[in-house]
Design a protein around this motif. Sequence first.
Motif, PDB file in Angstrom:
ATOM      1  N   GLN A  44     -13.615  28.580 -72.389  1.00  0.00           N
ATOM      2  CA  GLN A  44     -13.282  28.499 -70.976  1.00  0.00           C
ATOM      3  C   GLN A  44     -12.861  29.851 -70.420  1.00  0.00           C
ATOM      4  O   GLN A  44     -13.228  30.233 -69.305  1.00  0.00           O
ATOM      5  CB  GLN A  44     -12.157  27.481 -70.759  1.00  0.00           C
ATOM      6  N   GLU A  45     -12.130  30.607 -71.229  1.00  0.00           N
ATOM      7  CA  GLU A  45     -11.693  31.938 -70.789  1.00  0.00           C
ATOM      8  C   GLU A  45     -12.879  32.872 -70.622  1.00  0.00           C
ATOM      9  O   GLU A  45     -12.932  33.663 -69.677  1.00  0.00           O
ATOM     10  CB  GLU A  45     -10.694  32.504 -71.793  1.00  0.00           C
ATOM     11  N   ARG A  46     -13.865  32.753 -71.537  1.00  0.00           N
ATOM     12  CA  ARG A  46     -15.054  33.606 -71.411  1.00  0.00           C
ATOM     13  C   ARG A  46     -15.895  33.219 -70.196  1.00  0.00           C
ATOM     14  O   ARG A  46     -16.489  34.078 -69.539  1.00  0.00           O
ATOM     15  CB  ARG A  46     -15.898  33.507 -72.688  1.00  0.00           C
ATOM     16  N   PRO A  86     -22.726  30.358 -65.191  1.00  0.00           N
ATOM     17  CA  PRO A  86     -22.166  31.704 -65.408  1.00  0.00           C
ATOM     18  C   PRO A  86     -22.523  32.230 -66.799  1.00  0.00           C
ATOM     19  O   PRO A  86     -22.941  31.470 -67.681  1.00  0.00           O
ATOM     20  CB  PRO A  86     -20.648  31.483 -65.291  1.00  0.00           C
ATOM     21  N   ASP A  87     -22.339  33.507 -66.974  1.00  0.00           N
ATOM     22  CA  ASP A  87     -22.512  34.097 -68.296  1.00  0.00           C
ATOM     23  C   ASP A  87     -21.554  33.439 -69.279  1.00  0.00           C
ATOM     24  O   ASP A  87     -20.443  33.038 -68.910  1.00  0.00           O
ATOM     25  CB  ASP A  87     -22.247  35.604 -68.248  1.00  0.00           C
ATOM     26  N   ASP A  88     -21.977  33.318 -70.533  1.00  0.00           N
ATOM     27  CA  ASP A  88     -21.164  32.727 -71.612  1.00  0.00           C
ATOM     28  C   ASP A  88     -20.957  31.229 -71.455  1.00  0.00           C
ATOM     29  O   ASP A  88     -20.162  30.631 -72.184  1.00  0.00           O
ATOM     30  CB  ASP A  88     -19.797  33.419 -71.731  1.00  0.00           C
ATOM     31  N   HIS A  89     -21.634  30.606 -70.490  1.00  0.00           N
ATOM     32  CA  HIS A  89     -21.543  29.152 -70.347  1.00  0.00           C
ATOM     33  C   HIS A  89     -22.453  28.506 -71.385  1.00  0.00           C
ATOM     34  O   HIS A  89     -23.579  28.952 -71.594  1.00  0.00           O
ATOM     35  CB  HIS A  89     -21.981  28.728 -68.943  1.00  0.00           C
ATOM     36  N   GLY A 124     -14.815  31.972 -67.348  1.00  0.00           N
ATOM     37  CA  GLY A 124     -14.162  32.470 -66.129  1.00  0.00           C
ATOM     38  C   GLY A 124     -13.712  31.349 -65.219  1.00  0.00           C
ATOM     39  O   GLY A 124     -13.286  30.284 -65.671  1.00  0.00           O
ATOM     40  N   ASP A 125     -13.818  31.583 -63.918  1.00  0.00           N
ATOM     41  CA  ASP A 125     -13.308  30.641 -62.928  1.00  0.00           C
ATOM     42  C   ASP A 125     -13.978  29.276 -63.052  1.00  0.00           C
ATOM     43  O   ASP A 125     -15.174  29.176 -63.357  1.00  0.00           O
ATOM     44  CB  ASP A 125     -13.534  31.175 -61.512  1.00  0.00           C
TER      45      ASP A 125
END
Length: 384
Positions: A87-89, A125-128, A91-92
């Motif tokens: 979740q931190e990677r 998003p990226d990393d999703h 983002g929002d």
Amino acid sequence: MSAEHGETAGPEANAPLQDIRASDTTAKVLLEAVIAMSSHLELHSVLARIVESAATLTGAKYGALGVIGAGGVLDDFVTYGIDPDEQERIGDLPSGHGILGLLIRHPRPLRLQDIQAHPETSGFPDDHPPMKTFLGVPVRIRGTIWGNLYLTEKEGGFTEEDITLTETLATAAGVGIERAQAVADRADLAVLSDRERIARDLHDNVIQRIFATGLRLQGVALKAPEIAEQVAAAVDELDQTIRDIRSTIFELEHRGGSSLRKEIREVLRTYIGILGFTPTVRITGPLDTAVPGPIREHLVAVMREGLSNISRHARAQSAELELSVEPGSVSFRILDDGVGVTEGEPLSGLRNLKRRAHELGGTFELRPRAGGGTEFLWQVPLAR
């Protein structure tokens, strides 16, 4: 669009449990989920259990519950299957665009075989983590859309039975969420009452005792001039303590985040002394999440005006306030046992109430009650 094309509206949202043709194991999991939601008192715990149960029942790898706030955007998003590091990677959290926004605008079950192929998708998003299959179902409280359940990544795709199971869970979830909100409201009210009691005790007892102690010390200094300097320093410290306590009282009386329910309680507390009695208040529906900002401001002002009219003209001994959020509208009603509507009464306040209602596409009525008193009803649509 048909299920073969990856999208379906599914059956009605209020499908009863006995209509679900599921295995004994599935029925057991569903029953346990409903019982668990009923036993949880804290709202976030209820939301987390809803998402986990929905993913378990359908076999989805990921799940989420988005809470719809003012303006039709998501102001809370509870997830399942994504750990904190992921979740931190990412983002929002989502605010309600793309497919999530589609479900907000058109609150009916949505099933997709490939979320990326839908024209409304806005990508990830990226990393999703990769997601393909999708099932979205609205969560209602008393007929009003409160949020949406999202499920993704079921091997082979979601089925008609998954839609029925998720809708049934969403119906039970609405009841659990409303109960948790009611418990939270009672807890908030208890905290506010405790703060008021503490602030009152600090003001009425502690400050007065400190002040009296300071006066006694000053009397001692007059009798013993040799210690006057030390006494003066002690009195200065007591004066500073009184100032610190008064700052604490102010913080106790003004602490807490903004919410419409809290604003209503604050207005009510303001008028209790003016009225000479405590009106009863009934609130139904998702008041804080369903009422947008502009209507909220009008609603608080209308409540002030209504209570002011009772205090100035009604000569009432009691009053009942009812705030209700129904599908598509919010209404504010006051029933009092006063003298009723009289001829020649000033109309400026009533014209103002009508103007506010008209600006929002609503109505205002003030009429006599059977048996005496007045009924005050201000009602406006939630969207135009």
